[in-house]
Design a protein around this motif. Structure first.
Motif, mmCIF file in Angstrom:
data_model
loop_
_atom_site.group_PDB
_atom_site.id
_atom_site.type_symbol
_atom_site.label_atom_id
_atom_site.label_comp_id
_atom_site.label_asym_id
_atom_site.label_seq_id
_atom_site.Cartn_x
_atom_site.Cartn_y
_atom_site.Cartn_z
ATOM 1 N N TYR A 549 -29.520 19.284 -97.427
ATOM 2 C CA TYR A 549 -30.442 19.228 -97.201
ATOM 3 C C TYR A 549 -30.682 19.288 -95.896
ATOM 4 C CZ TYR A 549 -31.327 15.680 -101.111
ATOM 5 O OH TYR A 549 -30.939 15.010 -102.611
ATOM 6 N N SER A 550 -30.033 20.232 -95.374
ATOM 7 C CA SER A 550 -29.978 20.119 -93.714
ATOM 8 C C SER A 550 -31.652 20.410 -93.258
ATOM 9 C CB SER A 550 -29.134 21.215 -93.481
ATOM 10 O OG SER A 550 -29.436 22.326 -93.670
ATOM 11 N N GLY A 551 -31.965 21.133 -93.854
ATOM 12 C CA GLY A 551 -33.249 22.028 -93.722
ATOM 13 C C GLY A 551 -34.514 21.166 -94.192
ATOM 14 N N ILE A 552 -33.794 19.507 -94.448
ATOM 15 C CA ILE A 552 -35.400 18.661 -94.741
ATOM 16 C C ILE A 552 -35.484 17.105 -94.014
ATOM 17 C CG2 ILE A 552 -36.126 17.103 -96.685
ATOM 18 C CD1 ILE A 552 -34.086 18.764 -98.823
ATOM 19 N N THR A 553 -36.665 17.924 -93.613
ATOM 20 C CA THR A 553 -36.644 16.332 -92.680
ATOM 21 C C THR A 553 -37.852 15.327 -93.197
ATOM 22 O OG1 THR A 553 -38.513 17.106 -91.067
ATOM 23 C CG2 THR A 553 -36.056 17.787 -90.988
ATOM 24 N N TRP A 554 -37.871 14.481 -92.896
ATOM 25 C CA TRP A 554 -39.155 13.374 -93.157
ATOM 26 C C TRP A 554 -40.312 14.176 -92.649
ATOM 27 C CZ3 TRP A 554 -37.988 7.431 -92.684
ATOM 28 C CH2 TRP A 554 -36.592 7.078 -93.605
ATOM 29 N N GLU A 555 -40.571 14.319 -91.870
ATOM 30 C CA GLU A 555 -42.312 15.628 -91.736
ATOM 31 C C GLU A 555 -42.152 16.514 -92.635
ATOM 32 O OE1 GLU A 555 -39.407 14.991 -89.619
ATOM 33 O OE2 GLU A 555 -39.824 12.433 -88.862
#
Ligand SMILES: Nc1nc2c(c(=O)[nH]1)N[C@H]1C(S)=C(S)[C@@H](COP(=O)(O)OP(=O)(O)OC[C@H]3O[C@@H](n4cnc5c(=O)[nH]c(N)nc54)[C@H](O)[C@@H]3O)O[C@H]1N2
Ligand SMILES: Nc1nc2c(c(=O)[nH]1)N[C@H]1C(S)=C(S)[C@@H](COP(=O)(O)OP(=O)(O)OC[C@H]3O[C@@H](n4cnc5c(=O)[nH]c(N)nc54)[C@H](O)[C@@H]3O)O[C@H]1N2
Ligand code: SF4
Ligand SMILES: [Mo]
Length: 730
Positions: A549-555
């Protein structure tokens, strides 16, 4: 939300009008103008909190109350559409029966007092009886940020050995089967594959009722062959090109038969598969003991139908094999899943568009707990017994490796057994309602009475909160922030539209408050203010793992509508993440090869016999969600499906002298449902009956057998022997 905007969303879904003649959908366009009383002053963009399809929606808010729901026309999953439950989800938030104050022994109290009872009660048990004496049961219905925090609290803070969740009643067989075949859990395909495939086979999956917004993906492709394997003529079976009315638990025989046909007719290229698949010779040796005739006899599917489906699968350019509870809910669930994976591997249906062995999950965030939770595996699909994983996780958390458990501890049914034998004396139940959902309710009721401390954390009054020593009132969907991950690994945002009622708090806040009382908050949750801090840490902890998930941000989720893992930080991945796993045919097992396994069917334990001559199957209906704590309080859904029923075939009904609408008693070796209304219907075959499990009052789980898959520990909910008797109306 304007009507035109919603219509545009509908039309955009694969560019096809799915509301056509094969299946009618409830959609925004059919709803007419929003009435003045439901006119919202603002809208919160969120993800549906019922099923794992993960539809995007907008919750309309007026004067601090949720007044309407619209499908999100921009969400990649549903493009503006919702099913009946989704369409009235806002009514759930303000329904009667919400818990608004903590309770101790049934009396309202303060949070301080209630949390004091929990910590003192559990600590005393742990001191007197050791770390095995307290257990936790959670759920697939919290946000990922809550699962991550809860796992750390339970395993590291409270130091508990036994922690599991209702996902063991649901997806455990799929997870175990994926691990055996591919090395780790994680559905390899995505929803688009359902639309792209030439052949889709749905095994024990009634998507028309239970994953309604997946049905348009399948039905939108006119050239596609849809095969449904299900003993009942479900709504989904009625939509199929071919319905294989398999004998209950006949799937293993059917799958072995399909493999035999593929081998006999040269429809698999074994030599090219060997490069990335192990175990082929063992499987071939086992299949030598099978013939198509045997498979047909044992599965109840005639030879010609079996052959023609095998040929359709073998000749398809792209095939999706998708399944749900008809496969998982079995003592041989894990093995059946491996066989489905084997069929996909041998026919090359993996890692390509339109080709996948695809487990459709159940609850809105069953996936999030599989990935970030700390139950069957450690966070990030790390193994308790894997030295490298242990060292890595300990380093990430800055803790001594010895604090990580060396095995998963007891699974759900084994926790119940230990409660029964008084080894476990304290239980914390979070967002699940075992009294209605666990098999063989009579035994469970006895077990729960044995507890010294039962803590139940729920948003609503339920049969399980009614017997709790301490009740912790939780905020529900619509009142809290975080993320859900759907069946296709897509992470979507969940947002608070309104404040929780009374003193109810989000599960996240409850976990942090309990951690502070326990004295472990500073170590485990340093400086955490909200769920976004948990997500930030989870991103780091998942980095480099298959569920990255490291490249997944809420933005990024906001920008894409939802992002599919794996999505490593800095990797060249599309904005919406990675649609498919194993595109390079490198699997997560040592050596990178997947594994196929021989499987032999076993007979039913609780098979029909003169005393209990009929076979009971249990499941769902579109209007209700599980134990009806939510949907049972929504007038429109209650009006659509007001009471439980038992489906009986016309031939059996005639023999029992019952007609449609009569009351009957249904009994098994374990218990009975005293009065339930008959539906006389050929949806079920002669000798088989069906009861939806949603109703506490007519609880199918008084009848079901507490027999479990030895690997996944999932219950065998779909087959047990019962007797049906006429009772005269009172
Ligand atoms: N409306 C609604 N939707 C839901 C839910 C809900 O409660 N209500 N729950 C969600 C959850 S958590 C889940 S897990 C999913 C479940 O989704 P499904 O698995 O579609 O749900 P069930 O109704 O349990 O259907 C299981 C199907 O398996 C069939 N079956 C029984 N025995 C066998 C067998 O031996 N072989 C085969 N091949 N099939 C068999 C049954 O006849 C039934 O049609 O639904 C999700 N969606
Ligand atoms: N006979 C039979 N039994 C079955 C099945 C079957 O097919 N047949 N299916 C099985 C399957 S697949 C499943 S998944 C289980 C489901 O079984 P359960 O998990 O027992 O069912 P739910 O009704 O979803 O219970 C969830 C509870 O959490 C509460 N809740 C909702 N949101 C929140 C929240 O945000 N926080 C907190 N703290 N509480 C919340 C709800 O009010 C509800 O009481 O049932 C299983 N039981
Ligand atoms: S299909 Fe599932 S996710 Fe979509 S609206 Fe219905 S219950 Fe919600
Ligand atoms: Mo489930």
């Amino acid at each position: 939300m304007s009507l035109t905007r919603a219509r545009r969303g509908l039309g955009r879904l694969l560019g096809v009008d799915h509301g056509g003649d094969r299946y009618a959908f409830v959609d925004q366009a059919g709803r007419g103008p929003v009435s003045a009383s439901r006119a919202a002053d603002h809208w919160a963009r969120t993800t549906c909190g019922y099923c794992s399809v993960g539809c995007g929606m907008l919750v309309g808010v007026r004067d601090g109350r949720a007044v309407a729901v619209e499908g999100d026309p921009d969400h990649p999953v549903n493009r503006g559409r919702l099913c009946p439950k989704g369409l009235c989800e806002h009514q759930m938030i303000h329904a009667e029966g919400r818990l608004t104050q903590p309770l101790v022994c049934g009396r309202p109290t303060t949070w301080g007092d209630a949390l004091g009872h929990v910590t003192d009660g559990f600590k005393e048990l742990l001191e007197r009886h050791g770390p095995e004496s307290v257990a936790v049961l959670s759920t697939g219905q919290l946000v990922t940020e809550e699962f991550y925090a809860l796992g750390k609290l339970v395993r590291l803070g409270m130091g508990l050995r036994h922690y599991d969740g209702n996902t063991t009643l649901c997806m455990a067989s799929a997870a175990s089967g994926y691990k055996l075949s591919f090395g780790t859990d994680g559905p390899p395909g995505c929803y688009d594959d359902l639309a792209l495939a030439d052949v889709v086979v749905l095994w024990g999956a009634n998507v028309a009722d239970n994953h309604p917004l997946l049905a348009p993906r399948v039905l939108g492709n006119e050239g596609q062959t849809l095969v449904v394997v299900d003993p009942r003529v479900t709504k989904t079976a009625m939509l199929a090109d071919v319905h294989l009315p398999v004998r209950p638990r006949g799937d293993i025989a059917l799958l072995n038969g399909i493999l035999v046909v593929l081998l006999e007719e040269g429809l698999v290229d074994l030599e090219s598969r060997r490069a990335h698949v192990e175990g082929i010779d063992e499987l071939l040796a086992h299949l030598a003991g099978w013939t198509v005739g045997r498979a047909a006899a044992e599965s109840g599917i005639d030879v010609e139908a079996l052959r023609s489906v095998a040929r359709a699968i073998g000749r398809a350019e792209r095939c999706v094999l998708a399944w749900t509870m008809g496969v998982n809910h079995s003592v041989q669930g894990t093995e059946t899943v491996t066989l489905l994976n084997s069929l996909a591997l041998l026919t090359g249906n993996i890692g390509r568009p339109g080709a996948a062995p695809f487990s459709i999950t159940g609850q809105c965030n069953a996936m999030g707990t599989r990935e970030s939770g700390f139950t069957a595996s450690m966070p990030g699909y790390r193994g308790y017994d894997n030295p490298a994983h242990r060292a890595e996780l300990a380093a990430l958390w800055g803790i001594d490796e010895a604090r990580l458990p060396t095995d998963r501890g007891r699974a759900y049914p084994d926790i119940v057994n230990a409660v029964m034998s008084r080894k476990i004396k304290g239980l914390w139940v979070i967002a699940t309602n075992p009294l209605v959902s666990f098999p063989n309710r009579g035994t469970l009721e006895l077990a729960l009475r044995n507890l010294d401390v039962l803590v139940v954390q729920d948003g609503f009054e339920t049969p399980t909160t009614a017997i709790a020593d301490v009740v912790l009132p939780a905020a529900v969907w619509g009142e809290k922030e975080g993320t859900f991950t759907n069946s296709e690994r897509r992470v979507s945002r969940v947002r608070a539209a309104v404040a929780p009622p009374g003193e109810a708090r989000s599960d996240f806040d409850i976990f942090l408050a309990l951690a502070r009382r326990w004295g472990c908050a500073e170590e485990l949750f340093p400086g955490w203010a909200g769920p976004e801090d948990a997500f930030a840490e989870w991103r780091r902890v998942s980095a480099g793992r298959p569920c990255d998930y490291s490249g997944i941000t809420w933005e990024r989720i906001d920008a894409a509508g939802g992002v599919q893992w794996p999505c490593a930080e800095g990797a060249e991945v599309p904005l919406g993440g990675t649609p498919r796993l194993y595109t390079d045919l490198v699997f997560n097992r040592p050596g990178g090869r997947a594994a196929v396994h021989p499987v032999e069917p076993r007979p039913l334990r609780d098979a029909p016999r003169p005393e209990f001559p009929l076979l009971l199957n249990t499941g769902r209906t579109v209007e209700h969600w599980h134990t009806r704590t939510k949907t049972g309080r929504i007038p429109i859904l209650e009006r659509l499906a007001p009471e439980a029923w038992v489906e009986v075939n016309p031939a059996d009904a005639a023999a029992l002298h019952v007609k449609a609408g009569d009351w009957v008693r249904v009994s098994s070796a374990r218990g009975e449902v005293e009065r339930i209304r008959v539906r006389v219907t050929a949806i079920v075959r002669r000798g088989e009956v069906f009861i939806p499990f949603h109703w506490d009052e007519r609880c199918a789980n008084r009848l079901t057998d507490d027999e479990f898959d030895p690997i996944s520990r999932e219950p065998n909910y779909e087959q047990c022997a019962v007797r049906v008797e006429r009772v005269d109306a009172l």
